[in-house]
Enzyme design. Structure first.
Site, PDB file in Angstrom:
ATOM      1  N   GLY A  95      28.010  19.099 -19.935  1.00 41.14           N
ATOM      2  CA  GLY A  95      28.632  18.070 -20.774  1.00 41.14           C
ATOM      3  C   GLY A  95      29.185  16.930 -19.932  1.00 41.14           C
ATOM      4  O   GLY A  95      28.617  16.567 -18.895  1.00 41.14           O
ATOM      5  N   ASP A 141      -1.150  17.366   2.798  1.00 37.43           N
ATOM      6  CA  ASP A 141      -1.346  18.700   2.203  1.00 37.43           C
ATOM      7  C   ASP A 141      -0.170  19.607   2.575  1.00 37.43           C
ATOM      8  O   ASP A 141       0.357  20.344   1.736  1.00 37.43           O
ATOM      9  CB  ASP A 141      -2.637  19.350   2.722  1.00 37.43           C
ATOM     10  N   GLU A 157       5.468  10.879  -1.046  1.00 38.78           N
ATOM     11  CA  GLU A 157       4.357  11.735  -0.609  1.00 38.78           C
ATOM     12  C   GLU A 157       3.324  11.928  -1.722  1.00 38.78           C
ATOM     13  O   GLU A 157       2.735  12.986  -1.883  1.00 38.78           O
ATOM     14  CB  GLU A 157       4.898  13.042  -0.043  1.00 38.78           C
ATOM     15  N   ALA A 174       0.836  -1.200   0.000  1.00 41.92           N
ATOM     16  CA  ALA A 174       0.000   0.000   0.000  1.00 41.92           C
ATOM     17  C   ALA A 174       0.869   1.247   0.000  1.00 41.92           C
ATOM     18  O   ALA A 174       1.341   1.683   1.044  1.00 41.92           O
ATOM     19  CB  ALA A 174      -0.935   0.012   1.208  1.00 41.92           C
TER      20      ALA A 174
END
Ligand SMILES: Cc1cc2nc3c(=O)[nH]c(=O)nc-3n(C[C@H](O)[C@H](O)[C@H](O)COP(=O)(O)OP(=O)(O)OC[C@H]3O[C@@H](n4cnc5c(N)ncnc54)[C@H](O)[C@@H]3O)c2cc1C
Lengths: 249, 379
Positions: free
Chosen positions: B339, B240, B363, B131
């Protein structure tokens, strides 16, 4: 004893300064400003004297336009007790600054005035000396160590030959050199607390000082660019180049 | 100096103080931190002394009452010097924000002053092996046993976990209630039954260790944050806030990369003239600057909404998405300007590229931010 510290707002030392195209001065638009590093050392020293129980009050003074208040807030956040801004939009040359500081000294009656040895913008290295002369006070310039013992101020100075130690009677003027101390990191809560400390604003007129410039600045120009260096392969080649190209010997 | 929208003199004073510390103490070590995987948790006490570890907290709990803009500027300054340190602080804020938002005064008093003073570092445990993007799918369980909960489960990628004083853990108190079955707990790190694995081997932010953490321990009921079932709501509010911290970290890394690219372009000569004279390079610099400034604006806009107490979930998602994607582009383009030298480990460009990569993932990955933004319009 009461200690007064003078702080100047200058171009931040990290900024690469540029001259204005017309040669009238240094470009200040959109340039980051900060407290003159030597003044920061002076404030740190004053705050340390207070923390050591030697100074009873630290008063920070700045001279110049309104944004100098930010510089004073930095001094307050570092630990100064209160601040005074002598607000003026005019150009303030060292003599004018010294006269203004003298007028503030007469009002505040400090026992010790600390200043940076010079400001990194004009590098004048005059204000502390002029202030001492105007007040008729003893001065210890380029201080790398300050100690108070038996009512006398012992000031160690960095001179060409080494270190010189002076004993000054108070009240006195001291200007700070690089090695006097290492200024602390300002803590964030102190920045918030500094907003509540008193900051008085006065003008040169209030002090009755004529600040008109006595010197005329003719032109400000970039230094000539340095020629690129080269690498040498051996000591012999170096010696040969020093002799034949640089003509050092 | 002219300022970006909505930044006050106080915000700038705070950011300048943080910048000074970051440039003197963090920047010189950043490449060693990266190379040797030195844990930036070692900076926590110094940062706390400065006032940074409690910056997100009100004064009552040892914070400084800084504005959201000051917080963003400060984190950006830290990231400019060391991305790992910014990430370590971000994880600490995730934990303390959880307590501030989800807990009552009793538990705030117990944990937050120590978190602000540096006595205790925080960690935040939401993600599980099964999860990540969908935290509602978590299977870690908290079952009531008298005055305790028995906490059982595995959390994945938990930043700061090993060095933490406390870990905020999200777990299911009711597996049948969906998001309303999730509760949050503050768990002391050294509770018997907590196993913290060796840190993951990471591509970037190698000084910000992330661990798998296994829980089989008892947690006092008094350590639950708010009511049973309030955990998911708390986590979303916390995110948030924290997405703005990730946006700020993105801005800091981008600032560092762009400054390096500009300096290099002016210095490096190709075909007898500086790279900066080539239009192709100028366009790269222009695109980098444009994306950086746009990201600043939307991030500060989100901060202003947060400061005004408005709902700002969509703005914080837009700020995170915009700034982290910009950081990917800017660090990569800055490396291109350098470069072959940019590809070496002698210069910081390759580290900036690697450090910036996580910002589009944790997040809430970029895809999830888009979901949040869209939901605010159509839901
Ligand atoms: C270094 C590091 C530190 C971390 N620190 C913490 C921490 O301290 N605490 C904590 O709880 N977690 C932490 N995490 C976990 C992090 O938040 C997750 O990795 C992140 O949320 C993604 O979850 P996942 O890795 O399971 O990816 P997944 O969920 O498996 O996603 C894989 C990909 O699929 C995409 N995807 C998923 N769902 C959708 C969808 N609905 N539509 C379109 N695309 C989708 C994702 O955007 C992603 O690109 C950390 C991770 C890392 C790598």
């Amino acid at each position: 004893m009461k200690v007064m510290v003078a702080v100047k707002r200058v171009v931040d030392f990290n900024v690469k300064v540029r001259c204005k195209a017309d040669g009238s001065g240094v470009e200040l638009a959109n340039v980051k400003m900060a407290m003159n590093p030597f003044d920061e050392i002076a404030v740190e020293e004053a705050v340390r004297l207070k923390e050591a129980g030697i100074a009873s009050e630290v008063v920070a003074v700045s001279l110049g336009a309104k944004p100098c208040e930010e510089t004073l807030r930095t001094a307050l956040a570092m630990g100064a007790d209160r601040a005074i801004l002598v607000e003026s939009d005019s150009e303030l040359q060292p003599l004018a600054v010294a006269k203004l500081l003298m007028a503030v000294v007469e009002r505040e009656a400090p026992q010790l005035v600390l200043l940076g040895k010079q400001a990194i913008d004009d590098d004048a290295n005059q204000t502390g000396q002029m202030l001492a002369a105007l007040l008729g006070w003893p001065q210890g310039t380029f201080a790398s160590r300050v100690e108070l013992s038996e009512g006398q101020l012992k000031v160690t100075r960095e001179i060409d030959g080494g270190l010189e130690t002076l004993a000054l009677a108070l009240p006195a003027i001291v200007t700070a050199d690089l090695r006097l101390n290492e200024p602390r990191y300002v803590k964030l809560p102190s920045i918030m607390a500094a907003k509540k400390k008193p900051l008085a604003v006065i003008t040169p007129q209030d002090l009755g000082v004529d600040v008109a410039p006595r010197l005329k600045q003719l032109k400000v120009a970039e230094p000539a660019p340095r020629r690129a260096g080269g690498q040498v392969g051996s000591v012999a080649e170096l010696v040969s180049k020093l002799k034949n190209e640089a003509k050092v010997f | 100096m002219s300022e970006r929208l909505g930044i006050t003199e106080d915000d700038r004073a705070i950011a300048d103080a943080v910048a000074r510390f970051a440039q003197n103490e963090l920047a010189p070590q950043a490449h060693i931190v990266d190379r040797d995987e030195i844990r930036t948790t070692r900076y926590a006490s110094q940062l706390a002394e400065l006032g940074v570890m409690g910056m997100n907290l009100p004064e009552r709990w040892g914070g400084i009452g800084a504005s959201p803009a000051a917080l963003i500027l400060s984190i950006a300054e830290i990231a400019k010097a060391c991305g790992s340190t910014a990430s370590m602080i971000g994880a600490h804020y995730l934990a303390t924000d959880s307590i501030l938002i989800g807990g009552d005064d009793m538990i705030r008093d117990r944990y937050l002053p120590d978190a602000a003073s540096g006595a205790k570092l925080g960690a935040f445990a939401l993600t599980e092996p099964g999860a990540g993007s969908n935290p509602a799918g978590m299977i870690t369980r908290a079952e009531r046993e008298g005055e305790h909960y028995r906490l059982r489960g595995v959390k994945q990628f938990i930043s700061n976990a090993d060095d933490a004083g406390f870990i905020v853990v999200y777990a299911k108190t009711d597996p049948n209630a969906g998001t309303r079955g999730i509760s949050a707990f503050v768990v002391d790190r050294h509770t018997p039954g907590i196993t913290v694995s060796a840190p993951e081997k990471l591509m970037g932010i190698r000084g910000a260790p992330a661990h798998e953490v296994t829980f089989d321990c008892l947690v006092p009921v008094a350590n639950r944050l708010g009511e049973e079932g309030a955990g998911f709501y708390t986590a979303m509010k916390v995110l948030d806030n924290s997405r703005l911290d990730v946006a700020a970290t993105s801005l800091g890394l981008s600032e560092a990369a762009l400054a390096a690219a500009v300096a290099w372009a002016k210095e490096r000569k190709v075909g007898g003239e500086p790279l900066a004279n080539k239009q192709g390079i100028q366009w790269m610099l222009a695109d980098m600057k444009l994306r950086l400034e746009a990201a600043w604006l939307i991030t500060l806009q989100a901060a202003a909404k947060r400061g005004a107490g408005e709902k700002f979930s969509d703005y914080s998602a837009m700020a995170k998405l915009c700034a982290s994607e910009a950081a990917g582009f800017i660090t990569d383009t800055a490396l291109q300007v350098h470069g072959g030298y940019g590809f070496t480990r002698e210069l910081p460009l390759e580290r900036l590229v690697r450090d910036a990569r996580i910002l589009r993932i944790y997040e809430g990955a970029s895809e999830i931010q888009r979901t949040v933004i869209a939901r605010a319009m159509v839901a």
